[in-house]
Design a protein around this motif. Structure first.
Motif, PDB file in Angstrom:
ATOM      1  N   LYS A 203     -31.805 140.184 -67.519  1.00  0.00           N
ATOM      2  CA  LYS A 203     -32.304 139.257 -66.508  1.00  0.00           C
ATOM      3  C   LYS A 203     -33.153 138.191 -67.196  1.00  0.00           C
ATOM      4  N   ARG A 204     -32.765 136.932 -66.997  1.00  0.00           N
ATOM      5  CA  ARG A 204     -33.511 135.841 -67.612  1.00  0.00           C
ATOM      6  C   ARG A 204     -33.815 134.769 -66.578  1.00  0.00           C
ATOM      7  N   SER A 205     -35.021 134.248 -66.647  1.00  0.00           N
ATOM      8  CA  SER A 205     -35.428 133.144 -65.790  1.00  0.00           C
ATOM      9  C   SER A 205     -35.111 131.822 -66.481  1.00  0.00           C
ATOM     10  N   LEU A 206     -34.603 130.889 -65.723  1.00  0.00           N
ATOM     11  CA  LEU A 206     -34.321 129.530 -66.187  1.00  0.00           C
ATOM     12  C   LEU A 206     -34.938 128.566 -65.184  1.00  0.00           C
ATOM     13  N   ILE A 207     -34.927 127.277 -65.508  1.00  0.00           N
ATOM     14  CA  ILE A 207     -35.315 126.292 -64.507  1.00  0.00           C
ATOM     15  C   ILE A 207     -34.478 125.033 -64.659  1.00  0.00           C
ATOM     16  N   ALA A 208     -33.929 124.582 -63.551  1.00  0.00           N
ATOM     17  CA  ALA A 208     -33.170 123.332 -63.532  1.00  0.00           C
ATOM     18  C   ALA A 208     -34.119 122.161 -63.754  1.00  0.00           C
ATOM     19  N   LYS A 209     -33.646 121.169 -64.466  1.00  0.00           N
ATOM     20  CA  LYS A 209     -34.479 119.995 -64.739  1.00  0.00           C
ATOM     21  C   LYS A 209     -34.991 119.374 -63.447  1.00  0.00           C
ATOM     22  N   GLU A 210     -34.139 119.331 -62.423  1.00  0.00           N
ATOM     23  CA  GLU A 210     -34.540 118.748 -61.144  1.00  0.00           C
ATOM     24  C   GLU A 210     -35.673 119.545 -60.493  1.00  0.00           C
ATOM     25  N   ASN A 211     -35.614 120.868 -60.599  1.00  0.00           N
ATOM     26  CA  ASN A 211     -36.699 121.695 -60.052  1.00  0.00           C
ATOM     27  C   ASN A 211     -37.993 121.490 -60.829  1.00  0.00           C
ATOM     28  N   PHE A 212     -37.877 121.381 -62.152  1.00  0.00           N
ATOM     29  CA  PHE A 212     -39.079 121.218 -62.964  1.00  0.00           C
ATOM     30  C   PHE A 212     -39.720 119.852 -62.726  1.00  0.00           C
TER      31      PHE A 212
END
Length: 321
Positions: A203-212
């Motif tokens: 399980k890995r957390s990521l973040i979309a550029k738009e969300n960031f």
């Protein structure tokens, strides 16, 4: 109308951040170290500074600036060049950040938003216990150590000057024009190469550029952001297998997945000094953003699944015309 200065304005994050802030009626001053032609965006004033430590250049640029968003950083250095170029981590990530913050405090900048890294917390999480903003930092490697040291220097400067500090620690940021390991994975999927990720359960957390970018903008105006450390993610954890499947939808391809002997694969990658690659693909890195959501009354506006498919689709449209 707030006046925002963004460093690293020609980078993967900075370029889109400047465009979004400008479209939302912020006055944006964009700083890049890139020589030569600079990308333009309506309503954005671009300036090129070869050395971010040149404090003489900051005097006029920081005049009337309300908030700095500091995205500029040295992130990737090949393993075989760490001895030769490793000092650039401290030169850019620590010294230049320190000098900019000192100048900002003198200029009366109200808020300094520092883009740090979840690597300050550590490289992986254990026993399904995600990282939180209260964890004792455990940075590993030159990059993570430089980010943590920069955080400490910024805290000292802001405590003395009264400038508000906001620290953001994102995991891997993805989106259009993505680079590094995720780009290599997209290319591998597109080439229809067999990939050893048939049944990963990590399980890995990521973040979309738009969300960031949405989170950064919230931190620009939100009064409760001052003095806080915020972890960031899409608020959705994903396995490498599911990551590949979502990217494949965007690529309109059918991935060939198999399940290798993980001990053999780990040992093989270690032989080629790629042990960290195994960790990124098979180990857990989960991020708890409940403090971020609660403090800022914020939730990621875009879904992880939609944005991963969009990332791959954008790459496909740009490279398979």
């Amino acid at each position: 109308m707030k006046s925002i200065l963004v460093t690293g304005a020609n980078g993967f994050l900075g370029k889109d951040l400047c465009g979004v802030l400008s479209s939302h009626q912020y006055q944006v001053t964009a700083i890049t170290r890139s020589p030569g032609p600079i990308s333009s965006s309506s309503g954005v004033k671009f300036y090129s500074i070869a050395d971010l430590k040149s404090s003489g250049d900051w005097h006029e640029l920081l005049k009337d600036i309300d908030t700095i968003v500091h995205t500029a950083a040295t992130v990737h250095i090949p393993k075989n060049k760490e001895k030769e170029l490793g000092n650039s981590f401290n030169s850019v990530n620590v010294d230049a950040t320190n000098d900019l913050a000192q100048c900002a405090a003198v200029a009366g900048v109200k808020r300094f938003i520092f883009i740090s890294s979840i690597k300050v917390n550590g490289e992986q999480t254990e026993c399904s216990i995600p990282f939180t903003h209260l964890d004792t930092p455990r940075p590993q490697g030159l990059y993570a150590e430089s980010k943590y040291l920069a955080e400490q220097k910024l805290k000292h400067i802001c405590e003395k000057s009264g400038m508000e500090l906001v620290i953001l620690r994102p995991p891997l940021i993805y989106g259009k024009n993505v680079k590094a390991n995720l780009l290599q994975l997209i290319k591998a999927i597109d080439s229809n190469l067999p990939l050893p990720f048939g049944r990963t359960e990590n399980k890995r957390s990521l973040i979309a550029k738009e969300n960031f970018i949405d989170l950064i903008e919230t931190c620009i105006w939100h009064p409760k952001a001052a003095g806080q450390i915020f972890l960031a993610s899409d608020d959705y954890d994903i396995s490498t297998t599911d990551l590949i499947k979502l990217l494949s939808i965007g690529l309109k391809s059918s991935p060939i997945l198999f399940s290798p002997n993980k001990r053999f694969l780990k040992a093989s990658l270690a032989l080629f000094s790629k042990k960290d690659l195994y960790s990124r693909l098979y180990d857990n890195l989960q991020v708890d953003i409940s403090h971020t959501k609660r403090t800022l009354d914020w939730t990621p506006p875009f879904s992880c699944a939609d944005m991963l498919k969009y990332t791959a689709q954008y790459w496909r449209n740009q490279n398979n015309r």
